[in-house]
Design an enzyme around this catalytic site. Structure first.
Site, PDB file in Angstrom:
ATOM      1  CB  THR A 146      57.241   6.815  47.470  1.00  6.06           C
ATOM      2  OG1 THR A 146      58.398   6.825  46.703  1.00  6.06           O
ATOM      3  CG2 THR A 146      55.924   6.440  46.918  1.00  6.06           C
ATOM      4  CB  VAL A 147      54.717   6.100  52.078  1.00  6.60           C
ATOM      5  CG1 VAL A 147      53.684   6.391  52.907  1.00  6.60           C
ATOM      6  CG2 VAL A 147      55.055   4.920  51.206  1.00  6.60           C
TER       7      VAL A 147
ATOM      8  CE  LYS B  19      57.224  -2.775  53.539  1.00  8.52           C
ATOM      9  NZ  LYS B  19      56.453  -2.241  52.235  1.00  8.52           N
TER      10      LYS B  19
ATOM     11  CB  ILE C  86      44.339  -3.197  51.400  1.00 10.82           C
ATOM     12  CG1 ILE C  86      44.256  -3.429  50.074  1.00 10.82           C
ATOM     13  CG2 ILE C  86      43.259  -4.625  51.890  1.00 10.82           C
ATOM     14  CD1 ILE C  86      44.717  -4.814  49.427  1.00 10.82           C
TER      15      ILE C  86
ATOM     16  N   GLY D 195      57.787   3.824  42.097  1.00 10.55           N
ATOM     17  CA  GLY D 195      57.737   3.875  43.506  1.00 10.55           C
ATOM     18  C   GLY D 195      57.147   2.769  44.258  1.00 10.55           C
TER      19      GLY D 195
ATOM     20  CG  ASP E  63      57.476  -6.067  51.137  1.00 13.59           C
ATOM     21  OD1 ASP E  63      57.897  -5.014  52.098  1.00 13.59           O
ATOM     22  OD2 ASP E  63      56.575  -6.100  50.598  1.00 13.59           O
TER      23      ASP E  63
ATOM     24  CE  LYS F 181      54.168  -5.240  52.269  1.00 15.39           C
ATOM     25  NZ  LYS F 181      54.003  -5.152  50.919  1.00 15.39           N
TER      26      LYS F 181
ATOM     27  N   GLY G 102      52.704   2.591  46.490  1.00 17.91           N
ATOM     28  CA  GLY G 102      52.470   3.624  45.879  1.00 17.91           C
ATOM     29  C   GLY G 102      52.177   4.578  46.590  1.00 17.91           C
TER      30      GLY G 102
END
Ligand code: NDP
Ligand code: HSE
Length: 438
Positions: free
Chosen positions: A14-15, A106, A137, A188, A202, A206, A303
């Site tokens: 995905t990334v 992460k 972000i 995703g 998760d 972070k 995403g």
């Protein structure tokens, strides 16, 4: 000055495919911003047959990781395979080979960040990890750059896109938890193991990264109280709405002079607060700095392209350093390695908040006063009570909103209440209420 900076990407999911798409699609723009071309030399994945929606030049995609590591034309290695052990090996091998590294991982940074940063420091290479928090972000660059002049008073954020997507679907469309999770996975957004998303792990990864950058202190996962959304029910989400509140999975860090509080859990916030309006896969982080005051960052938290955007921003940042022949300008820990001082993380029982308590009680006279009595014995004041119409002989929900109380007192009172089968038919549901909204 180097005219061309070589990039190697490990992990074309995905990334990885999002980052590669941006590097190819915006190559000219990126070259004009950096001053040198960024050339994707190799992409390695164990799956080289799936369609990733991107046509790569001949010979770029392969399975040979060693060839990528030994390719002298590659300056920056981007790790996007996920997980911890293999990802750490890839990062350390790349650093050993004298390459700069970028990751979105992460889980790796929250558990082995100190080791990776120390290795990079020794080798004199840069580490980029903008995509590890908040997807697209730019929170890492904000904490290490734009907000670096401030003492961080607090950080409060919606940090997990999957959970926020699920909560939004449950609230706005009355969708079932499992159905909403399946949509997030198909898009995703979710981790390979979605338990990380829904159990708050998760978001805690972070928060650990942000706390360590904001306060210049190493943080371990054990330091962060973590509770996910897996036990939230449609009933509680509905009661929250009746009370003018919205339930969000928040990461909260607050500075208290000698100590920091750092916690992740479902939280009720006023429905008019900015964070309450952050829906779907969007994340938002509200930072309060002692000089700047309130700053709010908002954007897609997961995403392919949003996260790819953050990955490529790191690649460009490092490429600018490579071009100028400088490195280590901004330490990955935000504070210089030898200028960090450990700060104590407050134990959860020392935290204070207001509480939503939902008790499933038999509809009999005297039950509510006994519960109120137990709360009173622990100095927990009741602000309001919501009780459904009487249903003789049945169990009914009673919702109690407390005044501010200590976590220790609330947990002790709930142990007593939950131990009395004549009072409650199931353990009391507790949701903390956060008042410190901008
Ligand atoms: P994906 O599973 O979509 O992609 C990972 C890719 O790497 C897969 O193609 C996988 O193959 C491959 N891979 C795994 N192990 C190896 C290996 N040893 N050698 C070669 N290839 C390997 O994950 P994502 O792209 O979603 O996530 C990547 C990282 O980015 C993770 O750390 C994640 O936490 C982070 N992240 C993800 C976000 C998102 O929105 N998805 C947002 C922010 C961060 P296979 O499929 O066969 O396992
Ligand atoms: N699984 C993560 C999320 C990906 O849903 O927020 C972005 O880090």
């Amino acid at each position: 000055m180097k005219d061309e900076i070589g990039i190697g990407i490990v992990g074309f999911g995905t990334v990885g495919s999002g980052a590669a798409t941006i590097l190819f699609r915006n190559a000219e723009l990126i070259a004009r911003r950096v001053g040198s071309s960024l050339r994707v030399k190799r992409i390695v994945d164990r799956d080289v047959t799936s369609d990733r929606g991107l046509a790569l030049p001949e010979g770029v995609l392969g399975t040979d990781l060693q060839a990528l590591m030994q390719d002298a034309s590659i300056d920056i290695v981007v790790e996007l395979v996920g997980g911890c052990e293999v990802a750490k090996r890839i990062m350390l091998d790349a650093i050993d080979a004298g390459k700069h590294v970028v990751t979105a991982n992460k889980a790796l940074l929250a558990t082995h960040g100190e080791e990776v940063f120390a290795a990079a420091h020794r080798a004199g290479v840069d580490v980029g990890f903008e995509a590890s928090v908040g997807g697209g972000i730019p929170i890492i660059q904000s904490l290490t750059g734009g907000l670096a002049a401030n003492r961080c008073v607090s950080l409060v954020g919606i940090l997990n896109g999957t959970s926020n997507y699920i909560l939004t679907r449950m609230k706005c469309e009355g969708q079932d938890f499992q159905e909403a999770l399946a949509h997030a996975q198909a898009a995703g957004y979710a981790e390979a193991d979605p338990a990380f998303d829904i159990e708050g792990v998760d978001a805690a990864h972070k928060l650990a990264i942000m706390v360590s950058l904001a306060y210049g202190t190493p943080v371990t996962m054990q330091d962060i109280y973590t509770e996910g959304i897996q036990r939230l029910t449609a009933l509680d989400i509905r009661y929250a709405s009746e009370l003018g509140m919205t339930v969000k999975l928040l990461g909260v860090a607050k500075h208290h002079g000698e100590s920091i509080e750092a916690r992740v859990h479902p939280t009720m916030i006023d429905s008019t607060a900015p964070l309450a309006r952050v829906d779907g896969v969007y994340n938002a982080i509200h930072v309060v700095g002692d000089a700047v005051g309130d700053v709010m960052l908002y954007g897609q938290g997961a995403g392919s392209l949003p996260t790819g955007s953050a990955v490529v921003s790191d690649v460009m940042d490092i490429a600018r350093n490579v071009r100028q022949g400088v490195r280590g300008r901004v330490p990955p820990t935000s504070f210089h390695m030898d200028c960090r001082t450990p700060v104590r993380i407050r134990p959860m029982e020392a935290v204070t908040a207001r509480y939503y308590l939902r008790c499933m009680v038999p509809d009999q006279p005297g039950v509510l006063s006994r519960i109120a009595g137990i709360l009173g014995d622990h100095a927990i004041g009741i602000a309001s009570v919501l009780q459904q119409a009487r249903r003789e002989g049945q169990t009914v929900p009673v919702v109690i909103m407390t005044h501010r109380a200590s976590e220790r007192a609330v947990q002790t009172a709930l142990r007593t209440i939950n131990g009395l089968a004549s009072l409650v038919s199931e353990p009391v549901t507790l949701i903390r209420v956060e008042d410190q909204e901008p």
